[in-house]
Design an enzyme around this catalytic site. Structure first.
Site, PDB file in Angstrom:
ATOM      1  N   CYS A 163      19.081 -20.412 -81.506  1.00 55.80           N
ATOM      2  CA  CYS A 163      18.006 -20.989 -82.415  1.00 55.80           C
ATOM      3  C   CYS A 163      16.989 -21.591 -81.549  1.00 55.80           C
ATOM      4  O   CYS A 163      16.171 -22.453 -81.906  1.00 55.80           O
ATOM      5  CB  CYS A 163      18.810 -22.431 -83.177  1.00 55.80           C
ATOM      6  SG  CYS A 163      19.003 -23.660 -82.003  1.00 55.80           S
ATOM      7  N   ALA A 204      31.516 -22.913 -81.068  1.00 54.10           N
ATOM      8  CA  ALA A 204      31.916 -23.195 -82.782  1.00 54.10           C
ATOM      9  C   ALA A 204      31.483 -24.292 -83.186  1.00 54.10           C
ATOM     10  O   ALA A 204      31.267 -24.314 -84.325  1.00 54.10           O
ATOM     11  CB  ALA A 204      33.243 -22.753 -82.725  1.00 54.10           C
TER      12      ALA A 204
END
Ligand SMILES: C[S@@+](CC[C@H](N)C(=O)[O-])C[C@H]1O[C@@H](n2cnc3c(N)ncnc32)[C@H](O)[C@@H]1O
Length: 457
Positions: free
Chosen positions: A230, A109
């Site tokens: 990503c 996170a």
């Protein structure tokens, strides 16, 4: 910017005639910036108009999201009104599309981009567990959650597999925003490119499988798994999802987003459903590179039904009187239980299970601390003020210039009634102060202090 040779050759082969556009966007294209507005803060849109970027252009994949830049040392960032986030990263929590009341785990996170977006979706109902493996990053995550002002978030600091015993079969949704080779960030973060090697993706894939193995065990039957990276590499994207649906009972779901590119089944095991996953490319879409998949779990995990233990410190009669007085002065979070940890009083989310043995950095909201027989309200409580609750706080309006002194830890003069006050610049709550004979004593946490930058719009 020169791309690594092996990278160039790999994507030349995979993308063929598209490759040149891809390389050009990656090496010469402009880095996109964005930010999300926190809709629960008092008068959020009006305050954004007044203190944020002059021009507002909607970002493509999420609500309350805009293109542009808001710096870290600005009023809006410090007060948790905005979170800076690269526009394509916003697609991850948007894909999760959770509902208030659900129990959600953000397993990787830090620094908190997805967590703050997920917390906004929960809107104070249900539970978000935001976990980060590295202590320093977990601390930053905790600070960002504090500013955002959510009352139902727990921040933990563990390797994913260490959470399984406590949270087996517990969550409606698990988000795995996995550590990856970061190819999608090359133009934003050249260090990611310097660290890239031909075998980076395979090493990352091994770690991603370990993380997912833990994630699967914490889902309830019918729960949702959102997996994202990503990076462009098939080894960390389509191949991971192929592995996942072969090993565990998952179905791949369609993600309702427009103007996106899709996963390539031929880059995985040929499963036609891989086309339901989303790929964002710098030459085709807005923002940096991203991959996201949404899956439904159809298995059973054992549910742990441990009885919840009480807080660490018993609340004495004297403290109880102080707390009752405190409750009269400040509106406290809903759906939570008061607990003491040492001298600190927390409003702990009721939806949380027993957390014995778990490293918890933030367990709901730190309301205040007991000092010399008095209760001092915490910065965290100030950050929870919403459009609905703000009028119940004792408020002192201060100027933007006062705020510059406040964040630097200085006192400033201002007439008003003696006692604790929630300091607000316009409608923006920025922290607590104590009025004593025309002087506002500063209670901005020492670790957060900095020299504020004058407003430049
Ligand atoms: C892509 S980043 C997360 C970004 C974050 N979700 C956000 O939106 O701000 C991946 C995170 O995974 C963490 N990480 C690294 N190794 C890990 C591991 N073995 N298990 C779990 N998390 C790991 C990193 O420290 C990093 O914070």
């Amino acid at each position: 910017m020169e791309l690594p040779k092996a990278f160039y050759e790999k994507y030349q082969k995979l993308l063929q005639e598209e490759a040149e556009d891809f390389f050009a966007a990656l090496t010469k294209g402009r880095v996109s910036k964005g930010y999300r507005l926190n809709p629960s803060k008092p008068d959020s849109f009006a305050m954004l108009t007044k203190y944020g970027p002059t021009k507002r252009r909607a970002a493509p994949y999420a609500t309350n999201a805009f293109l542009g830049n808001v710096g870290g040392k600005t009023l809006l960032h410090q007060a948790g009104y905005v979170y800076s986030q690269e526009p394509s990263a916003m697609i991850v929590a948007a894909t999760a599309a959770i509902k208030p009341g659900e129990k959600v785990l953000d397993l990787c996170a830090a620094p908190g981009g997805k967590s703050t977006q997920l917390a906004a979706q929960l809107n104070g109902e249900g539970l978000l567990v935001a976990n980060e493996i590295f202590p320093k990053r977990a601390k930053v995550l905790s600070e960002n959650i504090e500013r955002w002002g959510s009352t139902n978030v727990i921040v933990t600091n563990h390797a994913p597999n260490e959470l399984v015993t406590t949270f087996s079969g517990f969550f409606d949704c698990v988000v795995v925003d996995a550590p990856c080779s970061g190819e999608g960030m090359f133009r934003k973060d050249p260090i990611a490119m310097d660290q890239w090697q031909a075998d980076t993706s395979l090493k990352c894939a091994t770690r991603q499988k370990e993380i997912l193995t833990a994630a699967v065990k914490m889902l309830r039957n019918g729960g949702t798994l959102v997996y994202s990276t990503c990076t462009f590499s098939p080894e960390e994207n389509e191949e991971i999802i192929s592995w996942l649906v072969k090993k565990y009972p998952f179905t791949i779901e369609t993600i309702p987003q427009k103007n996106v590119a899709y996963g390539r089944p031929e880059w995985g095991d040929g499963n036609p459903d891989l086309v339901k996953t989303i790929r964002l490319w710098p030459h085709l879409n807005q923002g940096e590179g991203h991959f996201v998949a949404k899956l439904t779990f159809h298995g059973e995990n054992p549910i742990v039904n441990k009885k919840k233990k009480d807080g660490k410190t018993k609340i004495s009669k004297k403290t109880s009187t102080l707390l009752n007085d405190f409750k009269q002065k400040f509106p406290l979070p809903q759906n939570s239980t008061l607990q003491m940890f040492g001298d600190y009083v927390w409003a702990v989310p009721q939806a949380a299970p027993d957390l014995t043995g778990i490293k918890v950095l933030r367990n709901g909201v730190e309301l205040g601390v007991l000092k010399k027989g008095r209760m001092e309200p915490s910065f965290n409580l100030a950050m929870t003020a919403t459009q609905q609750t703000i009028s119940a706080f004792p408020i002192l309006k201060i100027s933007y210039t006062d705020w510059l002194h406040y964040v630097a830890g200085e006192t400033f003069t201002k007439e008003g009634n003696a006692g604790w006050v929630l300091l607000c610049v316009d409608e923006v709550p920025i922290g607590f102060g104590k009025q004593v004979q025309g002087i506002v004593k500063n209670f901005y946490p020492k670790g957060l202090r900095f020299k504020g930058e004058p407003l430049a719009k």
